[in-house]
Design an enzyme around this catalytic site. Sequence first.
Site, PDB file in Angstrom:
ATOM      1  N   THR B  13      -0.013  37.928 -22.445  1.00  0.00           N
ATOM      2  CA  THR B  13      -0.729  37.104 -21.456  1.00  0.00           C
ATOM      3  C   THR B  13      -0.512  35.608 -21.670  1.00  0.00           C
ATOM      4  O   THR B  13      -1.035  34.792 -20.914  1.00  0.00           O
ATOM      5  CB  THR B  13      -2.246  37.404 -21.507  1.00  0.00           C
ATOM      6  N   ALA B  15       1.848  31.971 -22.113  1.00  0.00           N
ATOM      7  CA  ALA B  15       2.846  31.329 -21.243  1.00  0.00           C
ATOM      8  C   ALA B  15       4.219  31.977 -21.419  1.00  0.00           C
ATOM      9  O   ALA B  15       4.925  32.248 -20.439  1.00  0.00           O
ATOM     10  CB  ALA B  15       2.901  29.832 -21.536  1.00  0.00           C
ATOM     11  N   SER B  42      -7.967  39.719 -24.199  1.00  0.00           N
ATOM     12  CA  SER B  42      -7.127  39.922 -23.005  1.00  0.00           C
ATOM     13  C   SER B  42      -7.018  41.396 -22.599  1.00  0.00           C
ATOM     14  O   SER B  42      -6.383  41.721 -21.595  1.00  0.00           O
ATOM     15  CB  SER B  42      -5.724  39.372 -23.250  1.00  0.00           C
ATOM     16  N   ARG B 101      12.084  32.664 -39.289  1.00  0.00           N
ATOM     17  CA  ARG B 101      13.376  32.067 -38.929  1.00  0.00           C
ATOM     18  C   ARG B 101      14.267  31.716 -40.107  1.00  0.00           C
ATOM     19  O   ARG B 101      15.477  31.881 -40.045  1.00  0.00           O
ATOM     20  CB  ARG B 101      13.143  30.791 -38.105  1.00  0.00           C
ATOM     21  N   CYS B 130      12.538  25.977 -29.628  1.00  0.00           N
ATOM     22  CA  CYS B 130      12.988  25.688 -28.262  1.00  0.00           C
ATOM     23  C   CYS B 130      13.858  24.432 -28.186  1.00  0.00           C
ATOM     24  O   CYS B 130      14.920  24.445 -27.549  1.00  0.00           O
ATOM     25  CB  CYS B 130      11.784  25.556 -27.337  1.00  0.00           C
ATOM     26  N   GLN B 157       9.407  16.425 -24.790  1.00  0.00           N
ATOM     27  CA  GLN B 157       9.001  17.826 -24.715  1.00  0.00           C
ATOM     28  C   GLN B 157       7.805  18.061 -23.801  1.00  0.00           C
ATOM     29  O   GLN B 157       6.805  17.348 -23.873  1.00  0.00           O
ATOM     30  CB  GLN B 157       8.698  18.340 -26.131  1.00  0.00           C
ATOM     31  N   SER B 160       4.048  22.650 -21.687  1.00  0.00           N
ATOM     32  CA  SER B 160       4.026  24.119 -21.702  1.00  0.00           C
ATOM     33  C   SER B 160       4.593  24.662 -23.006  1.00  0.00           C
ATOM     34  O   SER B 160       4.360  25.825 -23.338  1.00  0.00           O
ATOM     35  CB  SER B 160       4.761  24.698 -20.494  1.00  0.00           C
ATOM     36  N   LYS B 214      13.243  21.364 -37.755  1.00  0.00           N
ATOM     37  CA  LYS B 214      13.833  22.627 -37.290  1.00  0.00           C
ATOM     38  C   LYS B 214      15.262  22.427 -36.812  1.00  0.00           C
ATOM     39  O   LYS B 214      16.105  23.304 -36.962  1.00  0.00           O
ATOM     40  CB  LYS B 214      12.961  23.234 -36.182  1.00  0.00           C
ATOM     41  N   HIS B 243      12.192  20.841 -21.544  1.00  0.00           N
ATOM     42  CA  HIS B 243      12.392  19.808 -22.564  1.00  0.00           C
ATOM     43  C   HIS B 243      13.701  19.069 -22.282  1.00  0.00           C
ATOM     44  O   HIS B 243      14.656  19.659 -21.768  1.00  0.00           O
ATOM     45  CB  HIS B 243      12.530  20.441 -23.956  1.00  0.00           C
TER      46      HIS B 243
END
Lengths: 334, 334
Positions: B13, B15, B42, B101, B130, B157, B160, B214, B243
């Site tokens: 649920t 973004a 949710s 990661r 991202c 950025q 969202s 990152k 972005h």
Amino acid sequence: MNRNPHVAIVGATGAVGIEMIKTLEKRNFPVGKLTLLASARSVGKKLKLKEQEITVQELTKDSFKGIDIALFSAGGSISKEFAPAAVKAGCVVVDNSSYFRMDDTVPLVVPEINGADVKKHKGIIANPNCTTAITLMALYPLHQAFNVKRIFASSYQAVSGTGAKAIEELERQVGQIVAGKTVTKEVYPHQIAFNVLPHVDSFLPTGYTKEEMKMENEGRKIMHHASFRASVTCVRVPVYRAHSIAVSAEFEKPVSVESARLVLSKAPGLDLVDAPEKAEYPLPLYVAEKYNCQVGRLRMDCALDNGLCFWVAGDQLLKGAALNAVQIAEELIK
Amino acid sequence: MNRNPHVAIVGATGAVGIEMIKTLEKRNFPVGKLTLLASARSVGKKLKLKEQEITVQELTKDSFKGIDIALFSAGGSISKEFAPAAVKAGCVVVDNSSYFRMDDTVPLVVPEINGADVKKHKGIIANPNCTTAITLMALYPLHQAFNVKRIFASSYQAVSGTGAKAIEELERQVGQIVAGKTVTKEVYPHQIAFNVLPHVDSFLPTGYTKEEMKMENEGRKIMHHASFRASVTCVRVPVYRAHSIAVSAEFEKPVSVESARLVLSKAPGLDLVDAPEKAEYPLPLYVAEKYNCQVGRLRMDCALDNGLCFWVAGDQLLKGAALNAVQIAEELIK
């Protein structure tokens, strides 16, 4: 120079012109008389200096008789046309446009950096580009201590840098979006509300904008540093007032965050705002309407062997324009 | 791997979760069955895959029986707690959080760059940051051609990237400002409307944010390039979606704008949008909801002897998250 000079403001009704009047007032500049000049369509408007109401007059080549200092902020074409007439009438011009900045006979001055250059004027003194001036407020003290070689910089520039119509454009577009209406554009080629535009000033054949090249060209002249290199991307962001710049700077002499912090904490016209653990760093929203620029986010650069990253912000209508022009006028009457 | 896998979305649920469902549908991913998992609050919500309505179930460690692929996008702590249970149940996890990661046993994959690394997985495959993913979409093709040494990058950025609550925060603050009301803050430490924040993710003792590091750390792993260096400033801007990143890149092999343009025009998942004379360059507003990233503003770098400047933009909910995760799932069923 008259210690209570007769001052004229050319472009008095524009975003910068209005700030010039406010800045003369706030800094108690010893104005003997103030003449406000603008294009025909603004004639008759009344603006105030302290309690005195002053009527805007039309700018003509005969406007400068008896004026000691003229602060120009009406665009390059007006400066080109009218500054020589002002000089001929015996007036010293402080010009906010880019038109004379790179002219070898015209000093380009940030008073905290090269105030002494004011004395070399032959009638015209140029005020630097706003993004350049704000960046140099932090970079120059570091240069004095560590000898800067080059910088990589990206800007986050407010719409008021474009002028009063761009402020209206952002307000109008936000209103249109909130009301679910079609967004209209008049000033920028693309919607600026909720968007960012990598396009400030016009493009050169190299792919850079004129704005991006000002950092290297004007930076060299202001810092008296002919080999200074600057790689810049200038971006317009939906902020009303104050520019921010992310900078990576490489130095000749060994630099550290501690030594840089010490230098910056003593730099004139600059506040060190650097406590990220408390979410304290320079923000355009908070630096707006302040005279001092702010620097923070100091850290060693990851991609340079002897470099620093920092984030600097400043009110581009003040340090980038009106304040710097009034500071130059203050140098003139010293 | 089942050619019509049973897919689960953890954080359905959110973004990114919602974009994952849309992306599975739009790309005609051969979903055998779709299970939607989220936190207790949710549970019972209904979401659609094509015409089929699916009820959100509560995420527990027993949720993964019979599931072939689980797409996680519910934050690092959820991934830490539930991904091992999913792997134990025989499921392959594609994790959008940063938690796994940099784990040597976990491939970190952008399919256009190192899709073959998917095969090395031991149950978990990580989806990159991202901003890193979008930057590498343009940088990696250039690296293949010219061998990148280091980059200097500044990001712009969208809110969202923080999640649905940050979208609401920007909308709410804009509404408050338009109505002349007091601005309230819940998500960001400072007002984001008409402001920019040089603060994305939390701060490290070095003065960098985790987000800023990152690019170098994940970039090295994805590009298989251990000596890659990246100096990054990450900035949140009042943009809803997509972005943008301003990049200066230094290369080992001689580079030119023409040769770079040729390379980028053929790069997968990337569109070259580079006609500044027509005011055409990548813009977050226009790249939003597009699968492909966009690159433009190509020019020789002023401060590097063999470098390029460029501007890259991409939808961080898609290429930076949902699309990349679904592309990894597509590699899994090949």
